[in-house]
Design a protein around this motif. Structure first.
Motif, PDB file in Angstrom:
ATOM      1  N   LEU A  62       0.799  -1.213   0.000  1.00 26.29           N
ATOM      2  CA  LEU A  62       0.000   0.000   0.000  1.00 26.29           C
ATOM      3  C   LEU A  62       0.841   1.277   0.000  1.00 26.29           C
ATOM      4  CD1 LEU A  62      -2.839   1.102  -0.028  1.00 26.29           C
ATOM      5  CD2 LEU A  62      -2.848   1.027   2.477  1.00 26.29           C
ATOM      6  N   LYS A  66       0.438   4.182  -2.793  1.00 29.75           N
ATOM      7  CA  LYS A  66       0.115   5.555  -2.412  1.00 29.75           C
ATOM      8  C   LYS A  66       1.160   6.528  -2.952  1.00 29.75           C
ATOM      9  CE  LYS A  66      -1.503   8.265   1.503  1.00 29.75           C
ATOM     10  NZ  LYS A  66      -1.900   8.239   2.921  1.00 29.75           N
ATOM     11  N   ALA A  69       0.413   7.136  -6.528  1.00 26.30           N
ATOM     12  CA  ALA A  69      -0.753   8.012  -6.665  1.00 26.30           C
ATOM     13  C   ALA A  69      -0.350   9.467  -6.490  1.00 26.30           C
ATOM     14  CB  ALA A  69      -1.814   7.623  -5.647  1.00 26.30           C
ATOM     15  N   ARG A  70       0.461   9.735  -5.489  1.00 27.44           N
ATOM     16  CA  ARG A  70       0.840  11.124  -5.225  1.00 27.44           C
ATOM     17  C   ARG A  70       1.770  11.670  -6.304  1.00 27.44           C
ATOM     18  NH1 ARG A  70       1.177  11.410   1.443  1.00 27.44           N
ATOM     19  NH2 ARG A  70      -1.098  11.255   1.689  1.00 27.44           N
ATOM     20  N   ASP A  93      -5.919  12.334  -2.817  1.00 26.46           N
ATOM     21  CA  ASP A  93      -5.849  10.897  -3.062  1.00 26.46           C
ATOM     22  C   ASP A  93      -6.692  10.168  -2.038  1.00 26.46           C
ATOM     23  OD1 ASP A  93      -3.871   9.795  -0.787  1.00 26.46           O
ATOM     24  OD2 ASP A  93      -3.038  11.677  -1.544  1.00 26.46           O
ATOM     25  N   TYR A  94      -7.300   9.076  -2.473  1.00 30.05           N
ATOM     26  CA  TYR A  94      -8.178   8.264  -1.640  1.00 30.05           C
ATOM     27  C   TYR A  94      -7.596   6.870  -1.491  1.00 30.05           C
ATOM     28  CZ  TYR A  94     -12.227  11.459  -1.852  1.00 30.05           C
ATOM     29  OH  TYR A  94     -13.082  12.521  -1.730  1.00 30.05           O
ATOM     30  N   ALA A  95      -7.587   6.368  -0.280  1.00 28.64           N
ATOM     31  CA  ALA A  95      -7.218   4.973  -0.050  1.00 28.64           C
ATOM     32  C   ALA A  95      -8.461   4.108  -0.264  1.00 28.64           C
ATOM     33  CB  ALA A  95      -6.662   4.788   1.362  1.00 28.64           C
TER      34      ALA A  95
END
Length: 293
Positions: A62, A66, A69-70, A93-95
């Motif tokens: 994860l 993440k 994503a960033r 950003d969403y988990a």
């Protein structure tokens, strides 16, 4: 300058389709005097249906997902600053998976903009599933950038698929407002049911009943008064709505369709055609929920 509190949300994933959606969203944000909000949804459920996206490969941790994503959001924000330095841009950003993230964002957005798949790769298929799910369930209009928007200099128009039902008001409201902001003409198209005998070439195609033409003109009358600066054209065509609207929107700026609602005039077939046009249209497609008006 930002005067609209409801942002234009755009899904980001680093694909060419998402880049096209970003450019569209920035233009829309500028038109609305709103901010643009760039969203990336990532989750631990890295599957497409029952198939693992990574096959037999190890699922990324994860923190690594993440970080990706960033980085994607940062790159998109930099691109946005270059394309539209006058538009305020925020990122989030969403988990969580992209569909859940964008549906949550739609509760407070003026519009959600998404790219479209054009390739056969797994990533493109996932993006297509996101577009289909979000457009069907979002609380605000969703624009899927299926292809480039034709320019006003090319005689492009906003094409609105009109269904003879109560919730077409939201579709027309969106189309007229968009046409006014972009100084574009509006072409309202109502698809009347096919004549099966004519389809089998047993007789010539009869015209649509006069009452349908009259109903469409009456449905547009109030909108013409509200938006006197918008040039309006209308047509009733005997064609399945998906085929009819795709043909009408060829080389146009935007195609606007609504979600399924209760029919007020028997005989029309528009219904829920959003998924059909999303798969075949060649210009951006706006899917407007009946509650958006």
């Amino acid at each position: 300058m930002t005067t609209n509190d409801s942002p234009v949300v755009v899904g980001v994933d680093g694909s060419p389709g998402a880049d096209a959606a970003l450019a569209w969203a920035l233009d829309e944000a500028r038109s609305r005097q709103a901010s643009a909000r760039l969203v990336y949804g990532f989750g631990r459920d890295l599957t497409y249906g029952s198939m693992a996206i990574y096959g037999n490969l190890a699922v990324p941790e994860l923190p690594h997902v993440k970080a990706i994503a960033r980085r994607q959001l940062a790159a998109a924000a930099t691109q946005a600053q270059t394309l539209a330095p006058d538009v305020v841009v925020t990122t989030h950003d969403y988990a969580d998976d992209a569909v859940a993230a964008l549906l949550e964002e739609s509760e407070h957005a003026s519009t959600v903009a998404l790219g479209s798949r054009h390739l056969g790769a797994i990533g493109s298929a996932v993006l297509g599933s996101v577009g289909a799910a979000v457009s069907a369930r979002a609380a605000c209009p969703v624009v899927v950038v299926r292809g480039p928007a034709a320019l006003p200099a090319e005689s492009a128009a906003v094409v609105v698929g009109v269904a003879a039902r109560e919730d077409s008001e939201a579709t027309l409201a969106y189309g007229f407002d968009f046409a006014r902001r972009r100084s574009l003409p509006l072409h309202a198209v109502l698809c009347w049911h096919l004549d099966l005998l004519a389809e089998m070439m047993w007789r010539s195609e009869p015209p649509a009943p006069a009452r349908v033409e009259t109903w469409l003109l009456e449905a547009l009358a109030g909108w013409r008064e509200k938006y006197p600066d918008v040039e309006v054209h209308s047509a009733v065509v005997r064609e399945h709505p998906v085929a009819g609207l795709i043909a009408a929107s060829n080389a146009q700026h935007l195609l606007v369709v609504g979600t399924r609602g209760r029919h007020a005039l028997a005989g029309t077939l528009l219904g829920s055609v959003s998924q059909g046009v999303l798969h075949h249209a060649t210009c951006p497609v706006a899917v407007v929920p009946s509650s958006a008006g």
